[in-house]
Write a protein that holds these residues in place. Structure first.
Motif, PDB file in Angstrom:
ATOM      1  N   VAL A 179       0.945  -1.166   0.055  1.00  0.00           N
ATOM      2  CA  VAL A 179       0.223  -0.078  -0.018  1.00  0.00           C
ATOM      3  C   VAL A 179       0.855   1.334   0.023  1.00  0.00           C
ATOM      4  O   VAL A 179       1.892   1.274   0.688  1.00  0.00           O
ATOM      5  N   THR A 180       0.437   2.331  -0.857  1.00  0.00           N
ATOM      6  CA  THR A 180       1.329   3.465  -0.745  1.00  0.00           C
ATOM      7  C   THR A 180       0.650   4.628  -0.100  1.00  0.00           C
ATOM      8  O   THR A 180      -0.383   4.682   0.311  1.00  0.00           O
ATOM      9  N   GLU A 181       1.365   5.476   0.245  1.00  0.00           N
ATOM     10  CA  GLU A 181       1.130   6.901   1.034  1.00  0.00           C
ATOM     11  C   GLU A 181      -0.193   7.473   0.084  1.00  0.00           C
ATOM     12  O   GLU A 181      -1.156   7.889   0.838  1.00  0.00           O
ATOM     13  N   GLU A 182      -0.098   7.544  -0.954  1.00  0.00           N
ATOM     14  CA  GLU A 182      -1.171   8.233  -1.705  1.00  0.00           C
ATOM     15  C   GLU A 182      -2.532   7.194  -1.520  1.00  0.00           C
ATOM     16  O   GLU A 182      -3.625   7.835  -1.216  1.00  0.00           O
ATOM     17  N   GLU A 183      -2.338   5.918  -1.467  1.00  0.00           N
ATOM     18  CA  GLU A 183      -3.661   5.092  -1.234  1.00  0.00           C
ATOM     19  C   GLU A 183      -4.301   5.349   0.051  1.00  0.00           C
ATOM     20  O   GLU A 183      -5.330   5.514   0.393  1.00  0.00           O
ATOM     21  N   LEU A 184      -3.176   5.257   1.132  1.00  0.00           N
ATOM     22  CA  LEU A 184      -3.667   5.637   2.451  1.00  0.00           C
ATOM     23  C   LEU A 184      -4.186   7.162   2.687  1.00  0.00           C
ATOM     24  O   LEU A 184      -5.339   7.200   3.455  1.00  0.00           O
ATOM     25  N   LEU A 279      -7.170  -0.525   5.226  1.00  0.00           N
ATOM     26  CA  LEU A 279      -6.894  -0.355   3.745  1.00  0.00           C
ATOM     27  C   LEU A 279      -7.744   0.556   3.151  1.00  0.00           C
ATOM     28  O   LEU A 279      -7.531   1.142   2.040  1.00  0.00           O
ATOM     29  N   SER A 280      -8.889   0.505   3.637  1.00  0.00           N
ATOM     30  CA  SER A 280     -10.124   1.079   2.862  1.00  0.00           C
ATOM     31  C   SER A 280     -10.735   2.408   3.710  1.00  0.00           C
ATOM     32  O   SER A 280     -11.390   3.277   3.165  1.00  0.00           O
ATOM     33  N   LEU A 281     -10.471   2.404   5.105  1.00  0.00           N
ATOM     34  CA  LEU A 281     -11.054   3.177   6.061  1.00  0.00           C
ATOM     35  C   LEU A 281     -10.084   4.467   6.734  1.00  0.00           C
ATOM     36  O   LEU A 281      -9.191   3.501   7.238  1.00  0.00           O
ATOM     37  N   ALA A 282     -10.254   5.516   6.411  1.00  0.00           N
ATOM     38  CA  ALA A 282      -9.359   6.493   6.695  1.00  0.00           C
ATOM     39  C   ALA A 282      -8.941   6.499   8.242  1.00  0.00           C
ATOM     40  O   ALA A 282      -9.759   6.609   9.055  1.00  0.00           O
ATOM     41  N   PRO A 352       1.034  -0.247   8.245  1.00  0.00           N
ATOM     42  CA  PRO A 352       1.633   0.916   7.538  1.00  0.00           C
ATOM     43  C   PRO A 352       0.599   2.105   7.809  1.00  0.00           C
ATOM     44  O   PRO A 352      -0.571   1.947   7.642  1.00  0.00           O
ATOM     45  N   LEU A 353       1.247   3.052   8.274  1.00  0.00           N
ATOM     46  CA  LEU A 353       0.318   4.254   8.632  1.00  0.00           C
ATOM     47  C   LEU A 353       0.683   5.366   7.640  1.00  0.00           C
ATOM     48  O   LEU A 353       1.780   5.661   7.073  1.00  0.00           O
ATOM     49  N   GLN A 354      -0.415   6.330   7.432  1.00  0.00           N
ATOM     50  CA  GLN A 354      -0.146   7.469   6.938  1.00  0.00           C
ATOM     51  C   GLN A 354       0.830   8.437   7.292  1.00  0.00           C
ATOM     52  O   GLN A 354       1.004   8.785   8.686  1.00  0.00           O
ATOM     53  N   ALA A 355       1.428   9.307   6.749  1.00  0.00           N
ATOM     54  CA  ALA A 355       2.731  10.182   7.186  1.00  0.00           C
ATOM     55  C   ALA A 355       1.868  11.283   7.994  1.00  0.00           C
ATOM     56  O   ALA A 355       0.800  11.838   7.812  1.00  0.00           O
ATOM     57  N   ARG A 356       2.548  11.505   9.148  1.00  0.00           N
ATOM     58  CA  ARG A 356       1.998  12.379  10.242  1.00  0.00           C
ATOM     59  C   ARG A 356       2.434  14.136   9.659  1.00  0.00           C
ATOM     60  O   ARG A 356       3.492  14.026   9.327  1.00  0.00           O
TER      61      ARG A 356
END
Length: 713
Positions: A179-184, A279-282, A352-356
């Motif tokens: 999974v990519t940052e853009e997808e997250l 993977l699908s829920l923000a 894998p977490l979204q960039a803070r």
């Protein structure tokens, strides 16, 4: 229980035995919490008795009732064990904090549990101040499975250490690894409606039913019958499950579980469901990561807004995620807060977490603060402001924090605010401009409580009337995290409105989407209940939704070759109704479509042109929206002060406050202004007898006015 068994509708009035005035059943259920006696389902919202509750009603077995509470509420059976040969309230509260991590800042929570036990004959309260077990209490204690302090201590010690985390199935592991940052960042914010609720039980039943494949009608029938919901609600569930990546379309009219969802069903592991939904829920895994320490939903909402300012989760969004994490064993509730379990800590470290984007160390504003300033909304976004109102209401060590949050909230709602505080003074005074000749001046008293419940011991109602007179206010509203039944009774006697921090926070969030005018918002402070505005907000949302649907239908017709060839892309009211009817549970009425067309066709908008009996759109929807935004900017610029901000200078207040609507040209606050249909609809919802035709009783009209904050004289 008997009342609910007779009438399961949630949105109605309920009267406690011995009480003079009814309460909202929805509010009563909120205070009851997840006690194991009730379950909600369906639309319109209903509440049903659980088998355990029905068993108690049928048998009167109080030991069974206490056992049910023990299974769903912390420190119930453990209270019986802790009492032993006898304890005082202070000693019992000390054990709750030292041994069980329940750091209650007052004795209210242990008093409640002891009152339950006394009411069921499990304990006695002696004149020497000690609580002592009865024989019935000892008999029940021997039958209960208890949580030991040593178990909780080992959990706390393990919270920061690795724990045994089930390995993810192959496909889920691969998807998490790629999974990519853009997808997250593109994950969906809103969970959506799910028949049976957004919980593991409902999700597993729905996905398992469709695992091998179901037609749309078969899925709708299964969902409707299993969870007793309407077919339209079941249809929404199908859309939600597809959006979450749990179901996928595999034929012209056939749906099945996705490969990742099938792996979760095969493993049966709750963590695999959360891995999949992450993977699908923000910000699902990010919410778990943010729960390093015990936090309430309001605090978590503010923290996530700092870390991920572009995600814009509301408090409701965060609450939904916290509930799912708690149900799957990744988090646990302790009083009014929630914290990660050891398993949750391990999972958070593996996702894998979204960039803070946190607040910078040099003190520069965070992304959320910058975005708010650019939008001209002050220092806080509405969601963050709402979260601060709720979080500060339980910060008993810093009452001024709550006062500041309330002042910011009322300013955001468009009210003038005076901050007073101090001895012999009210905390705030808010003024609502209703018309050129009418304003309302409201004294606001703020009460914090660490346990989340203000009692009659915390409020001196006599002083509230003195404060109101000192500041020349014509109404007092008391705001706190929650109130016990005695406060409601005293407030009713003293004509003081009660408003919870959560209700005010929800009003702030709804106001950000559908702003109301002061003469509409005044009901919030006069009636002291956010649901007094429900009809007004529903109408505003309905009008806005109608406008959007009409524009969308007309734009589609203007770009449909067949429509253009045979009708020049123009539609009449009936055509628009036909195009939009499937988008709403209650289709638009003719009047609603005509009002939307009239607005769009006004010279200021010019988004629609009339061609005989038909209407044609004149520009793409995004340009119509841009023109509406330009109109709003022009009004704000002209009405604002030189620096672009609204002039907050208080205006003189009339010596005698006028009724809510008296100053508006051409209006009259008499009963002739009240629409009978609205009174009848409210009366039926509130459980009041009302005739279908003929003249309405004046007493019913007065009660309707009082409920909605209208003057009754």
């Amino acid at each position: 229980m008997k009342d609910i068994d007779a009438d399961p509708l949630v949105d109605r009035a309920f009267t406690w035995p011995g009480a003079e005035a009814p309460a909202s059943l929805r509010q009563v259920l909120y205070y009851m919490g997840n006690c194991g006696l009730f379950v909600r389902e369906g639309r319109p919202a209903r509440v049903l008795l659980t088998p355990e509750a029905r068993h108690f009603l049928d048998t009167g077995d109080v030991a069974h009732l206490v056992a049910v509470l023990h299974a769903h509420v912390r420190f119930v059976g453990e209270t019986l064990e802790a009492i032993g040969e006898g304890l005082t309230y202070d000693e019992l509260n000390g054990i709750a904090g030292d041994d069980y991590g329940l750091n209650w800042k007052s004795l209210d929570q242990v008093r409640r549990r002891v009152h339950w036990m006394r009411g069921t004959g499990m304990v006695e309260y002696w004149t020497n101040g000690r609580i002592v077990l009865t024989e019935d209490g000892r008999a029940l204690l021997s039958r209960l499975t208890l949580v030991r302090p040593s178990d909780l201590e080992s959990q706390r010690q393990a919270a920061g250490l690795p724990t045994e985390l089930p390995e993810p199935p192959r496909l889920i592991a691969e998807r998490l690894g790629e999974v990519t940052e853009e997808e997250l960042q593109e994950r969906k914010r809103v969970v959506g409606y799910i028949a049976g609720g957004a919980n593991m039980t409902a999700l597993s039943r729905l996905v398992d039913a469709a695992a091998a494949g179901l037609s749309r009608s078969e899925f709708v029938r299964f969902s409707a019958e299993t969870f007793d919901v309407s077919k339209s609600s079941a249809e929404q569930s199908l859309n939600t499950l597809q959006g979450l990546g749990l179901l996928t379309q595999v034929g012209p009219d056939r749906f099945a579980a996705t490969d990742l969802a099938a792996e979760w069903l095969d493993s049966g592991e709750a963590v695999d469901l959360v891995r999949h939904l992450h993977l699908s829920l923000a910000l699902l895994g990010e919410t778990l990561d943010a729960m390093e320490s015990a936090s309430d939903s309001g605090t978590l909402t503010a923290l996530l807004a700092d870390r991920y300012p572009t995600a814009e989760l509301t408090r409701k969004d965060v609450t939904t995620r916290v509930a799912l994490l708690a149900e799957t064993g990744l988090a646990e509730r302790v009083g009014n807060v929630t914290r990660r379990t050891a398993l949750g800590t391990a999972l958070a470290g593996s996702l894998p977490l979204q960039a803070r984007h946190d607040v910078r160390r040099d003190g520069a504003p965070s992304g959320a603060e910058t975005a708010a300033a650019e939008a001209g909304q002050g220092l806080l976004l509405p969601e963050r402001l709402a979260a601060e109102v709720v979080a500060s209401s339980t910060d008993s060590a810093n009452y001024q924090r709550f006062e500041r949050a309330l002042a910011d909230a009322f300013r955001y709602l468009g009210m003038d605010v005076e901050v007073h505080s101090g001895p012999a003074k009210t905390d705030l005074v808010v003024t609502l401009w209703l018309s050129p000749s009418s304003r309302r001046r409201i004294a606001v008293e703020a009460e914090t409580d660490g346990a989340g419940l203000v009692t009659d011991q915390d409020v001196r109602f006599l002083r509230l009337s003195e404060h109101r007179a000192r500041h020349h206010a014509d109404r007092t509203v008391l705001i706190g995290p929650g109130f016990d039944a005695r406060v409601f009774r005293e407030a009713d006697k003293e004509d003081v409105a009660l408003l919870t921090a959560k209700q005010l926070a929800e009003a702030v969030v709804r106001h950000s989407a559908y702003p109301l005018y002061p003469h509409e918002l005044v009901a919030l402070l006069l009636a002291g209940r956010a649901d007094a505005l429900e009809h007004t907000w529903s109408e505003a949302e309905r009008r806005t939704g109608a406008l959007a649907l009409v524009v969308d239908a007309m734009w589609k017709s203007a770009n449909d070759p067949a429509d253009v060839e045979f009708g020049a892309g123009a539609l009449d009211v009936r055509d628009i109704w036909r195009e939009t009817k499937s988008s709403l549970e209650t289709p638009l009425e003719k009047k609603e479509i005509e009002e939307a067309l009239a607005f769009l066709g006004s010279p200021c908008v010019s988004g629609v042109v009339k061609l005989g009996g038909d209407h044609a759109i004149t520009a793409p929807p995004h340009l119509i929206a841009a023109r509406l935004r330009s109109l709003a900017s022009a009004i704000e610029k002209q009405a604002g002060s030189p620096d672009g901000r609204q002039d907050a200078t208080p205006h003189p207040i009339p010596a005698s406050p006028a009724p809510v609507h008296d100053g508006l040209p051409g209006t009259d606050a008499s009963s002739s202004d009240i629409e009978p249909a609205k009174v009848r609809a409210w009366a039926r919802t509130a459980g009041r007898p009302v005739n279908d035709r003929g003249r309405l009783p004046e007493s019913l009209i007065r009660e309707y006015k009082r409920h909605h904050g209208h003057p009754t004289d």
